[in-house]
Design an enzyme around this catalytic site. Structure first.
Site, PDB file in Angstrom:
ATOM      1  CE  LYS A  90       4.240   5.296  14.499  1.00 47.83           C
ATOM      2  NZ  LYS A  90       3.746   3.917  14.668  1.00 47.83           N
ATOM      3  CD  GLN A 111      10.625   2.284  10.717  1.00 54.45           C
ATOM      4  OE1 GLN A 111      10.595   1.208  10.157  1.00 54.45           O
ATOM      5  NE2 GLN A 111       9.838   3.287  10.376  1.00 54.45           N
ATOM      6  CE  LYS A 114      11.697   3.634   6.329  1.00 52.48           C
ATOM      7  NZ  LYS A 114      10.788   2.541   5.979  1.00 52.48           N
ATOM      8  CE  LYS A 126       9.176  -3.210  10.085  1.00 52.73           C
ATOM      9  NZ  LYS A 126       8.733  -2.140   9.185  1.00 52.73           N
ATOM     10  N   GLY A 165       1.596  -1.190  11.217  1.00 55.93           N
ATOM     11  CA  GLY A 165       1.520  -2.333  10.317  1.00 55.93           C
ATOM     12  C   GLY A 165       2.794  -2.493   9.502  1.00 55.93           C
ATOM     13  CG  ASP A 166       6.463  -4.177   7.510  1.00 58.23           C
ATOM     14  OD1 ASP A 166       6.786  -3.132   6.945  1.00 58.23           O
ATOM     15  OD2 ASP A 166       7.030  -5.266   7.273  1.00 58.23           O
ATOM     16  CG  ASN A 240      -0.625  -0.059   2.402  1.00 52.41           C
ATOM     17  OD1 ASN A 240       0.331   0.655   2.646  1.00 52.41           O
ATOM     18  ND2 ASN A 240      -1.870   0.388   2.463  1.00 52.41           N
ATOM     19  CB  SER A 376       2.665   6.159  11.615  1.00 56.41           C
ATOM     20  OG  SER A 376       2.166   5.053  10.920  1.00 56.41           O
TER      21      SER A 376
HETATM   22  P1  NDP Z   1       1.851  -6.009   1.939  1.00 55.76           P
HETATM   23  O1  NDP Z   1       1.884  -7.228   2.764  1.00 55.76           O
HETATM   24  O2  NDP Z   1       0.600  -5.217   1.841  1.00 55.76           O
HETATM   25  O3  NDP Z   1       2.306  -6.336   0.432  1.00 55.76           O
HETATM   26  C1  NDP Z   1       3.536  -6.916   0.148  1.00 55.76           C
HETATM   27  C2  NDP Z   1       3.540  -7.294  -1.320  1.00 55.76           C
HETATM   28  O4  NDP Z   1       4.809  -7.854  -1.646  1.00 55.76           O
HETATM   29  C3  NDP Z   1       2.517  -8.359  -1.663  1.00 55.76           C
HETATM   30  O5  NDP Z   1       2.118  -8.194  -2.997  1.00 55.76           O
HETATM   31  C4  NDP Z   1       3.316  -9.644  -1.469  1.00 55.76           C
HETATM   32  O6  NDP Z   1       2.806 -10.717  -2.224  1.00 55.76           O
HETATM   33  C5  NDP Z   1       4.666  -9.234  -1.967  1.00 55.76           C
HETATM   34  N1  NDP Z   1       5.720  -9.987  -1.253  1.00 55.76           N
HETATM   35  C6  NDP Z   1       5.900 -10.110   0.072  1.00 55.76           C
HETATM   36  N2  NDP Z   1       6.952 -10.896   0.363  1.00 55.76           N
HETATM   37  C7  NDP Z   1       7.420 -11.287  -0.823  1.00 55.76           C
HETATM   38  C8  NDP Z   1       8.481 -12.112  -1.202  1.00 55.76           C
HETATM   39  N3  NDP Z   1       9.282 -12.698  -0.286  1.00 55.76           N
HETATM   40  N4  NDP Z   1       8.706 -12.282  -2.535  1.00 55.76           N
HETATM   41  C9  NDP Z   1       7.911 -11.680  -3.457  1.00 55.76           C
HETATM   42  N5  NDP Z   1       6.876 -10.881  -3.146  1.00 55.76           N
HETATM   43  C10 NDP Z   1       6.641 -10.697  -1.861  1.00 55.76           C
HETATM   44  O7  NDP Z   1       3.059  -5.105   2.469  1.00 55.76           O
HETATM   45  P2  NDP Z   1       3.302  -3.564   2.249  1.00 55.76           P
HETATM   46  O8  NDP Z   1       2.844  -3.156   0.892  1.00 55.76           O
HETATM   47  O9  NDP Z   1       2.806  -2.849   3.429  1.00 55.76           O
HETATM   48  O10 NDP Z   1       4.899  -3.512   2.322  1.00 55.76           O
HETATM   49  C11 NDP Z   1       5.719  -3.696   1.177  1.00 55.76           C
HETATM   50  C12 NDP Z   1       7.129  -3.215   1.507  1.00 55.76           C
HETATM   51  O11 NDP Z   1       7.085  -1.830   1.859  1.00 55.76           O
HETATM   52  C13 NDP Z   1       7.828  -3.910   2.676  1.00 55.76           C
HETATM   53  O12 NDP Z   1       9.215  -3.930   2.438  1.00 55.76           O
HETATM   54  C14 NDP Z   1       7.524  -2.970   3.845  1.00 55.76           C
HETATM   55  O13 NDP Z   1       8.480  -3.118   4.884  1.00 55.76           O
HETATM   56  C15 NDP Z   1       7.669  -1.643   3.143  1.00 55.76           C
HETATM   57  N6  NDP Z   1       7.021  -0.504   3.799  1.00 55.76           N
HETATM   58  C16 NDP Z   1       5.674  -0.519   4.040  1.00 55.76           C
HETATM   59  C17 NDP Z   1       5.077   0.577   4.623  1.00 55.76           C
HETATM   60  C18 NDP Z   1       3.602   0.667   4.789  1.00 55.76           C
HETATM   61  O14 NDP Z   1       3.133   1.726   5.218  1.00 55.76           O
HETATM   62  N7  NDP Z   1       2.833  -0.349   4.477  1.00 55.76           N
HETATM   63  C19 NDP Z   1       5.877   1.727   5.057  1.00 55.76           C
HETATM   64  C20 NDP Z   1       7.260   1.681   4.668  1.00 55.76           C
HETATM   65  C21 NDP Z   1       7.798   0.570   4.090  1.00 55.76           C
HETATM   66  P3  NDP Z   1       1.597 -11.609  -1.655  1.00 55.76           P
HETATM   67  O15 NDP Z   1       0.346 -10.828  -1.957  1.00 55.76           O
HETATM   68  O16 NDP Z   1       1.701 -12.874  -2.443  1.00 55.76           O
HETATM   69  O17 NDP Z   1       1.855 -11.787  -0.200  1.00 55.76           O
END
Ligand code: NDP
Length: 444
Positions: A90, A111, A114, A126, A165-166, A240, A376
């Site tokens: 997962k 993961q 976690k 992943k 998703g991610d 997100n 999830s």
């Molecule tokens: P999203 O794609 O929804 O949002 C990511 C955010 O971070 C956006 O605001 C994006 O900016 C910014 N971002 C992405 N890459 C970069 C970068 N290289 N430099 C600066 N800013 C960046 O992703 P999530 O919110 O889902 O995920 C965020 C983090 O949380 C990741 O590390 C993910 O692996 C982790 N995570 C997510 C989970 C989930 O359920 N969604 C669960 C557990 C962990 P922009 O809008 O410009 O793209």
């Protein structure tokens, strides 16, 4: 040489161009020393750590798709099925130009622990691609997702591997991938999570990672005689995780003053306007620079900078290695009380150590962002039951999981003499269950 050091050396030698993977392995294995040393000879003989740091399977494939002008593009797809000792694989699918095998391996490795920490029966994996959904039409995103799933569908299934998703993979991408899986395999099953509510998705999954981050942070504070009420919070990211972290922090009475995206960041001294942020990022998919159109008193800056703002709580929710040593020094100078990771590995090892040595309460992502994968897994349970639980049911289970998780890692840290070191606590607590299962299942 200690067994842990031997294995770290081998990982670096055998995977030379994967710095993020080295970082994750070093961080985890270094904190497992107390558990490994107790039985070092047996574990070395059984190559236990070598089996832990080598994925059970890694799949790399070609993803051809056609753009709106008729041009064919070829991206690379990955799925790293890291460890299935405690349950089916997962883990999410990341769609971002920075994706490569090393990034997917670091995420898949993290993961494992976690998922174990959630207390639910899920193994670690992943995947993703270097495809960038930004700026693509819906049809182009669909073409990519269908091509990606045409290959991936051979390796996943409700009882084998359940991606989610991610970064870059939201409800739209999951929908297109699910549709293609169903068409090719002829199966309507819970093969992906983060699905839309009309076809098997779980209520509260969208909110889960951000909400879970705040539930565990709140429990941490309560156990230290504090609460979120009245705290000033700095958040990075505007995706997100960040959006729902901001929502729950505000519900708990805190004031969140920043957010950021990959081009810039916002400081809103009156507190982030969540409705405006959702409109910009979830509905219109715009850059954060337009935030000041909604809130003229706020400031927008290009580049990075949220960590220079004075706060009680810092929540990095964007991406890996976004909080370095200089940022940590700034946070400490400004009197930060706690840092809890919403993103995966957003804090560098040096910054983490500095924060911990400075007495800052620090929650690592594999514990503090586990609410997403936990929910999830609850989506998988609902799909197996062919039922849909209410928002309140899922949310209250999520809260229970995050509160238990805090105590689990706190207890593990104390048991091994690392009081309040939640990095060590999370790695050990996550590892112990996987270790038990790996030993019980023999050399496989
Ligand atoms: P999203 O794609 O929804 O949002 C990511 C955010 O971070 C956006 O605001 C994006 O900016 C910014 N971002 C992405 N890459 C970069 C970068 N290289 N430099 C600066 N800013 C960046 O992703 P999530 O919110 O889902 O995920 C965020 C983090 O949380 C990741 O590390 C993910 O692996 C982790 N995570 C997510 C989970 C989930 O359920 N969604 C669960 C557990 C962990 P922009 O809008 O410009 O793209």
């Amino acid at each position: 040489m200690a067994y842990v050091d031997e294995v770290i050396e081998k990982v670096i030698k055998e995977n030379p161009s994967e710095p993020e993977f080295h970082q994750a392995v070093k961080e985890v294995l270094n904190s497992l020393r107390p558990v490994i040393e107790v039985n070092e000879e047996q574990y070395r003989r059984d190559a236990l750590l070598e089996r832990l740091v080598n994925p059970e399977r890694q799949i790399k494939f070609r993803v051809p798709w056609t753009d709106d002008k008729g041009q064919v593009h070829v991206n690379t797809g990955y799925r790293v099925q890291f460890n299935s000792a405690i349950g089916p694989y997962k883990g999410g699918l990341r769609l971002h130009p920075s994706v490569n095998l090393g990034i997917i391996k670091f995420l898949g490795f993290e993961q494992i622990f976690k998922n174990s920490l959630t207390g639910l029966p899920i193994g670690g994996a992943k995947g993703g691609s270097d495809f960038d959904p930004k700026g693509k039409s819906d049809r182009e995103v669909m073409a990519f997702c269908q091509s990606f799933m045409s290959e991936l569908c051979k390796y996943i299934g409700a009882d084998t591997d359940v991606p989610a998703g991610d970064i870059g993979t939201g409800a739209r991408e999951i929908g297109y991938m699910f549709g293609q899986y169903k068409k090719l395999r002829g199966l309507f099953e819970g093969v992906l999570t983060g699905k839309g509510l009309s076809y098997g998705g779980a209520l509260a999954r969208t909110e889960a990672t951000g909400y879970g981050l705040l539930y565990i942070t709140d429990e941490l504070l309560k156990c230290h005689g504090q609460s979120m009420e009245g705290k000033t919070v700095v958040v990075s990211g505007a995706g997100n995780v960040a959006i729902y972290a901001i929502e729950k922090a505000q519900q708990l009475g805190a004031k969140v003053v920043t957010c950021s995206d990959s081009t810039g960041w916002v400081y809103d001294p009156d507190g982030i306007d969540l409705a405006a942020l959702k409109q910009i990022k979830e509905v219109k998919r715009q850059r954060l620079s337009v935030y000041t159109d909604y809130r003229p008193n706020a400031q927008y800056h290009e580049g990075r900078g949220v960590w220079q703002i004075k706060c009680d709580i810092a929540l990095p929710c964007a991406t890996q290695n976004e909080l370095g040593l200089e940022d940590a020094k700034q946070l400490v100078a400004n009197g930060v009380l706690a840092v809890a990771e919403g993103a995966n590995m957003p804090t560098t090892i040096e910054a983490t150590e500095y924060l911990q040595q400075s007495g800052v309460l620090f929650l690592p992502g594999k514990a503090s962002n586990a609410g997403g994968v936990a929910t999830s897994a609850l989506e998988m349970s609902q799909n197996s039951e062919r039922l849909q639980w209410s928002f309140e049911t899922v949310d209250s289970k999520l809260k229970g999981i995050m509160v238990d998780l805090y105590h689990h890692i706190d207890d593990a840290a104390k048991k091994y003499g690392f009081n309040e070191n939640y990095v060590v606590g999370a790695n050990i607590a996550g590892f112990e269950k996987v270790l038990d299962a790996m030993i019980a299942q023999g050399i496989i």
